[in-house]
Write a protein that holds these residues in place. Structure first.
Motif, PDB file in Angstrom:
ATOM      1  N   ASN A  73     -62.091  20.165  29.934  1.00  0.00           N
ATOM      2  CA  ASN A  73     -61.819  19.482  31.203  1.00  0.00           C
ATOM      3  C   ASN A  73     -60.536  19.988  31.836  1.00  0.00           C
ATOM      4  OD1 ASN A  73     -64.011  17.648  31.195  1.00  0.00           O
ATOM      5  ND2 ASN A  73     -62.976  16.532  29.543  1.00  0.00           N
ATOM      6  N   GLY A  74     -59.888  20.897  31.161  1.00  0.00           N
ATOM      7  CA  GLY A  74     -58.624  21.402  31.688  1.00  0.00           C
ATOM      8  C   GLY A  74     -57.429  20.580  31.219  1.00  0.00           C
ATOM      9  N   ALA A  75     -57.692  19.529  30.413  1.00  0.00           N
ATOM     10  CA  ALA A  75     -56.584  18.675  29.951  1.00  0.00           C
ATOM     11  C   ALA A  75     -55.762  19.411  28.894  1.00  0.00           C
ATOM     12  CB  ALA A  75     -57.136  17.380  29.376  1.00  0.00           C
ATOM     13  N   VAL A  76     -54.452  19.235  28.973  1.00  0.00           N
ATOM     14  CA  VAL A  76     -53.555  19.917  28.035  1.00  0.00           C
ATOM     15  C   VAL A  76     -53.552  19.191  26.696  1.00  0.00           C
ATOM     16  CG1 VAL A  76     -51.175  20.616  27.594  1.00  0.00           C
ATOM     17  CG2 VAL A  76     -52.101  20.765  29.903  1.00  0.00           C
ATOM     18  N   ILE A  77     -53.780  19.941  25.618  1.00  0.00           N
ATOM     19  CA  ILE A  77     -53.761  19.362  24.280  1.00  0.00           C
ATOM     20  C   ILE A  77     -52.405  19.618  23.631  1.00  0.00           C
ATOM     21  CG2 ILE A  77     -54.768  19.611  21.981  1.00  0.00           C
ATOM     22  CD1 ILE A  77     -57.404  20.099  23.275  1.00  0.00           C
ATOM     23  N   GLY A  78     -51.827  20.734  23.943  1.00  0.00           N
ATOM     24  CA  GLY A  78     -50.516  21.054  23.384  1.00  0.00           C
ATOM     25  C   GLY A  78     -49.979  22.332  23.989  1.00  0.00           C
TER      26      GLY A  78
ATOM     27  N   ALA B 292     -47.610  36.832  19.638  1.00  0.00           N
ATOM     28  CA  ALA B 292     -47.908  35.637  20.431  1.00  0.00           C
ATOM     29  C   ALA B 292     -49.331  35.169  20.140  1.00  0.00           C
ATOM     30  CB  ALA B 292     -47.729  35.933  21.919  1.00  0.00           C
ATOM     31  N   CYS B 293     -50.240  36.124  19.994  1.00  0.00           N
ATOM     32  CA  CYS B 293     -51.642  35.799  19.710  1.00  0.00           C
ATOM     33  C   CYS B 293     -51.763  35.125  18.341  1.00  0.00           C
ATOM     34  CB  CYS B 293     -52.481  37.076  19.770  1.00  0.00           C
ATOM     35  SG  CYS B 293     -54.217  36.763  19.512  1.00  0.00           S
ATOM     36  N   ARG B 294     -51.043  35.680  17.365  1.00  0.00           N
ATOM     37  CA  ARG B 294     -51.090  35.082  16.015  1.00  0.00           C
ATOM     38  C   ARG B 294     -50.569  33.645  16.062  1.00  0.00           C
ATOM     39  NH1 ARG B 294     -48.064  38.187  11.292  1.00  0.00           N
ATOM     40  NH2 ARG B 294     -46.263  37.703  12.606  1.00  0.00           N
ATOM     41  N   LYS B 295     -49.506  33.443  16.846  1.00  0.00           N
ATOM     42  CA  LYS B 295     -48.935  32.094  16.972  1.00  0.00           C
ATOM     43  C   LYS B 295     -49.965  31.149  17.610  1.00  0.00           C
ATOM     44  CE  LYS B 295     -45.754  29.654  15.781  1.00  0.00           C
ATOM     45  NZ  LYS B 295     -45.299  29.632  14.394  1.00  0.00           N
ATOM     46  N   ALA B 296     -50.723  31.664  18.578  1.00  0.00           N
ATOM     47  CA  ALA B 296     -51.739  30.833  19.242  1.00  0.00           C
ATOM     48  C   ALA B 296     -52.795  30.392  18.236  1.00  0.00           C
ATOM     49  CB  ALA B 296     -52.380  31.612  20.391  1.00  0.00           C
ATOM     50  N   VAL B 297     -53.210  31.311  17.369  1.00  0.00           N
ATOM     51  CA  VAL B 297     -54.237  30.983  16.364  1.00  0.00           C
ATOM     52  C   VAL B 297     -53.678  29.973  15.362  1.00  0.00           C
ATOM     53  CG1 VAL B 297     -55.777  31.929  14.614  1.00  0.00           C
ATOM     54  CG2 VAL B 297     -55.328  33.229  16.684  1.00  0.00           C
ATOM     55  N   GLN B 298     -52.424  30.180  14.951  1.00  0.00           N
ATOM     56  CA  GLN B 298     -51.800  29.230  14.026  1.00  0.00           C
ATOM     57  C   GLN B 298     -51.659  27.848  14.667  1.00  0.00           C
ATOM     58  OE1 GLN B 298     -48.233  31.353  13.038  1.00  0.00           O
ATOM     59  NE2 GLN B 298     -49.085  32.165  11.132  1.00  0.00           N
ATOM     60  N   PHE B 299     -51.297  27.850  15.938  1.00  0.00           N
ATOM     61  CA  PHE B 299     -51.137  26.599  16.678  1.00  0.00           C
ATOM     62  C   PHE B 299     -52.479  25.856  16.729  1.00  0.00           C
ATOM     63  CE2 PHE B 299     -50.054  24.451  20.921  1.00  0.00           C
ATOM     64  CZ  PHE B 299     -49.219  23.515  20.331  1.00  0.00           C
ATOM     65  N   ALA B 300     -53.555  26.592  16.966  1.00  0.00           N
ATOM     66  CA  ALA B 300     -54.896  25.996  17.005  1.00  0.00           C
ATOM     67  C   ALA B 300     -55.211  25.342  15.665  1.00  0.00           C
ATOM     68  CB  ALA B 300     -55.936  27.061  17.336  1.00  0.00           C
ATOM     69  N   LYS B 301     -54.833  26.005  14.588  1.00  0.00           N
ATOM     70  CA  LYS B 301     -55.044  25.474  13.230  1.00  0.00           C
ATOM     71  C   LYS B 301     -54.220  24.210  13.015  1.00  0.00           C
ATOM     72  CE  LYS B 301     -56.227  28.181   9.407  1.00  0.00           C
ATOM     73  NZ  LYS B 301     -57.158  29.237   9.504  1.00  0.00           N
ATOM     74  N   ASP B 302     -52.937  24.270  13.429  1.00  0.00           N
ATOM     75  CA  ASP B 302     -52.045  23.111  13.279  1.00  0.00           C
ATOM     76  C   ASP B 302     -52.590  21.911  14.037  1.00  0.00           C
ATOM     77  OD1 ASP B 302     -50.431  24.743  11.826  1.00  0.00           O
ATOM     78  OD2 ASP B 302     -48.953  25.082  13.422  1.00  0.00           O
ATOM     79  N   LEU B 303     -53.247  22.170  15.153  1.00  0.00           N
ATOM     80  CA  LEU B 303     -53.790  21.082  15.962  1.00  0.00           C
ATOM     81  C   LEU B 303     -55.130  20.593  15.404  1.00  0.00           C
ATOM     82  CD1 LEU B 303     -53.039  22.471  19.557  1.00  0.00           C
ATOM     83  CD2 LEU B 303     -51.947  20.493  18.506  1.00  0.00           C
ATOM     84  N   GLY B 304     -55.620  21.253  14.381  1.00  0.00           N
ATOM     85  CA  GLY B 304     -56.880  20.854  13.757  1.00  0.00           C
ATOM     86  C   GLY B 304     -58.100  21.190  14.598  1.00  0.00           C
ATOM     87  N   LEU B 305     -58.014  22.214  15.423  1.00  0.00           N
ATOM     88  CA  LEU B 305     -59.135  22.571  16.295  1.00  0.00           C
ATOM     89  C   LEU B 305     -60.173  23.379  15.513  1.00  0.00           C
ATOM     90  CD1 LEU B 305     -56.978  23.639  19.363  1.00  0.00           C
ATOM     91  CD2 LEU B 305     -58.071  21.442  18.988  1.00  0.00           C
ATOM     92  N   GLN B 306     -61.419  23.296  15.957  1.00  0.00           N
ATOM     93  CA  GLN B 306     -62.494  24.001  15.254  1.00  0.00           C
ATOM     94  C   GLN B 306     -63.177  25.071  16.095  1.00  0.00           C
ATOM     95  OE1 GLN B 306     -63.353  24.288  12.229  1.00  0.00           O
ATOM     96  NE2 GLN B 306     -61.868  22.799  11.463  1.00  0.00           N
ATOM     97  N   LYS B 307     -63.330  24.778  17.395  1.00  0.00           N
ATOM     98  CA  LYS B 307     -64.001  25.758  18.262  1.00  0.00           C
ATOM     99  C   LYS B 307     -63.009  26.217  19.319  1.00  0.00           C
ATOM    100  CE  LYS B 307     -68.501  23.608  17.637  1.00  0.00           C
ATOM    101  NZ  LYS B 307     -69.550  22.811  18.283  1.00  0.00           N
TER     102      LYS B 307
ATOM    103  N   ALA C  82     -58.632  33.617  11.904  1.00  0.00           N
ATOM    104  CA  ALA C  82     -59.742  33.296  12.807  1.00  0.00           C
ATOM    105  C   ALA C  82     -61.020  32.983  12.034  1.00  0.00           C
ATOM    106  CB  ALA C  82     -59.982  34.453  13.766  1.00  0.00           C
ATOM    107  N   ASP C  83     -61.132  33.521  10.841  1.00  0.00           N
ATOM    108  CA  ASP C  83     -62.319  33.312  10.002  1.00  0.00           C
ATOM    109  C   ASP C  83     -62.540  31.853   9.633  1.00  0.00           C
ATOM    110  OD1 ASP C  83     -63.885  35.423   9.634  1.00  0.00           O
ATOM    111  OD2 ASP C  83     -63.116  36.028   7.666  1.00  0.00           O
ATOM    112  N   ASP C  84     -61.456  31.065   9.651  1.00  0.00           N
ATOM    113  CA  ASP C  84     -61.537  29.672   9.222  1.00  0.00           C
ATOM    114  C   ASP C  84     -62.113  28.732  10.271  1.00  0.00           C
ATOM    115  OD1 ASP C  84     -60.627  30.178   6.767  1.00  0.00           O
ATOM    116  OD2 ASP C  84     -58.609  29.333   7.037  1.00  0.00           O
ATOM    117  N   PHE C  85     -62.178  29.201  11.520  1.00  0.00           N
ATOM    118  CA  PHE C  85     -62.684  28.308  12.572  1.00  0.00           C
ATOM    119  C   PHE C  85     -64.214  28.311  12.580  1.00  0.00           C
ATOM    120  CE2 PHE C  85     -58.504  29.636  14.178  1.00  0.00           C
ATOM    121  CZ  PHE C  85     -57.943  28.406  14.480  1.00  0.00           C
ATOM    122  N   GLN C  86     -64.768  27.211  13.115  1.00  0.00           N
ATOM    123  CA  GLN C  86     -66.233  27.189  13.295  1.00  0.00           C
ATOM    124  C   GLN C  86     -66.634  28.223  14.345  1.00  0.00           C
ATOM    125  OE1 GLN C  86     -68.077  23.463  14.380  1.00  0.00           O
ATOM    126  NE2 GLN C  86     -66.965  22.428  12.735  1.00  0.00           N
ATOM    127  N   TRP C  87     -65.746  28.391  15.317  1.00  0.00           N
ATOM    128  CA  TRP C  87     -66.015  29.304  16.415  1.00  0.00           C
ATOM    129  C   TRP C  87     -64.677  29.859  16.887  1.00  0.00           C
ATOM    130  CZ3 TRP C  87     -70.371  30.915  19.155  1.00  0.00           C
ATOM    131  CH2 TRP C  87     -70.117  31.528  20.395  1.00  0.00           C
TER     132      TRP C  87
END
Ligand SMILES: [Zn+2]
Length: 289
Positions: free
Chosen positions: A163-168, A187-202, A237-242
């Protein structure tokens, strides 16, 4: 004038119109007493700007948040006319009287609307702004910024849902590397780590570095100096569902760029979860709607 003085091009930053206040962007376009008659003649402006804006970004965001586009359009045209008038005066060219500016803005607006009606249906616009991801996915934009004078760099990441809402969002300084690509990869690696820290899956990871995104799409880090960083990203990246990596134009990556630049004044990592830095908010709003 304030910018010129900051760059040591002029000594004084005093406004040439009122000759009393320092001329920054907000003053030149909005708060100078000599141009007050322009904004005062449009009474509805006072419903939009209820308290004195702190800076130009703040002023602009007041207009962008009003649902009626007409307000933002007339504001933009009038601001543009005032800025052009100020420059014409500065370089000794003839200028229109201030009293005519509002009706000129109205005429330009009407001319634009008439042209829209006459014009054939335009082709679909080139993607010039940030696009949200597919439903249930979160998109993370990353970017790196270099501060040569300080001998350091910064990285920025922003995560937004479908929806365009900011998660973090996050911003952190890093040490200067040999190449921009290397810092983009970090920066890209940090983005992937951040996604993991936020518990995101896709997730969709998006950046404006074609070299880094290509390396990730090909699935290996090659022999580049940052090959190990690319390999790290692929393992994470392998750990995400998508997890997909997309390249975008810089104009679609503006918020991540701003966050990377914010690291200039930071000593360590800074994370925003529910809130966002005030100066970033209008950009997020602007690039989503
Ligand atoms: Zn002034």
């Amino acid at each position: 004038m304030a910018n010129l003085r900051q760059r040591q091009i002029t000594e004084s930053a005093v406004c040439a119109l009122c000759k009393t206040h320092e001329e920054d962007t907000l003053h030149a376009i909005w708060s100078c007493g000599e141009i007050a008659c322009v904004w005062n003649s449009l009474t509805w402006f006072h419903h939009v700007v209820t308290s004195p804006p702190s800076d130009f970004t703040n002023l602009l965001s007041s207009f962008l948040q009003v649902h009626d586009e007409y307000y933002a359009e007339i504001f933009s045209i009038t601001a543009w006319l005032l800025w052009n008038r100020r420059n014409a005066q500065h370089f000794g060219r003839p200028v229109h009287p201030l009293g005519q500016l509002c009706s000129m803005a109205g005429d330009l607006m009407q001319e634009y609307l008439d042209a829209q009606e006459l014009a054939p249906t335009p082709p679909p616009p080139v993607m010039q702004q940030w696009r949200p991801p597919e439903p249930e996915h979160v998109k993370l934009n990353f970017d790196a910024a270099v501060f040569n004078a300080l001998n350091k760099a910064g990285i920025g990441v922003i995560a937004r849902d479908w929806n365009g809402a900011v998660i973090g969002a996050m911003s952190m300084p890093i040490s200067l590397s040999q190449t921009v690509n290397e810092m983009e990869a970090m920066a890209c690696r940090k983005a992937v780590q951040f996604a993991k820290d936020l518990g995101l899956q896709k997730v969709v990871i998006e950046g404006d570095s074609l070299v880094v995104i290509n390396a990730l799409s090909q699935g290996h880090g090659c022999l580049s100096s940052y090959g190990n960083v690319i390999d790290d990203i692929l393992v994470l990246a392998d750990d995400f569902q998508w997890c997909e990596f997309h390249h975008v134009k810089r104009i679609c990556n503006v918020v991540a760029d701003m966050l990377a630049k914010k690291a200039k004044d930071l000593l360590g990592v800074r994370v925003w979860l529910d809130d966002l830095p005030e100066d970033i908010q209008p950009l997020v709003f602007f690039y989503v709607h």
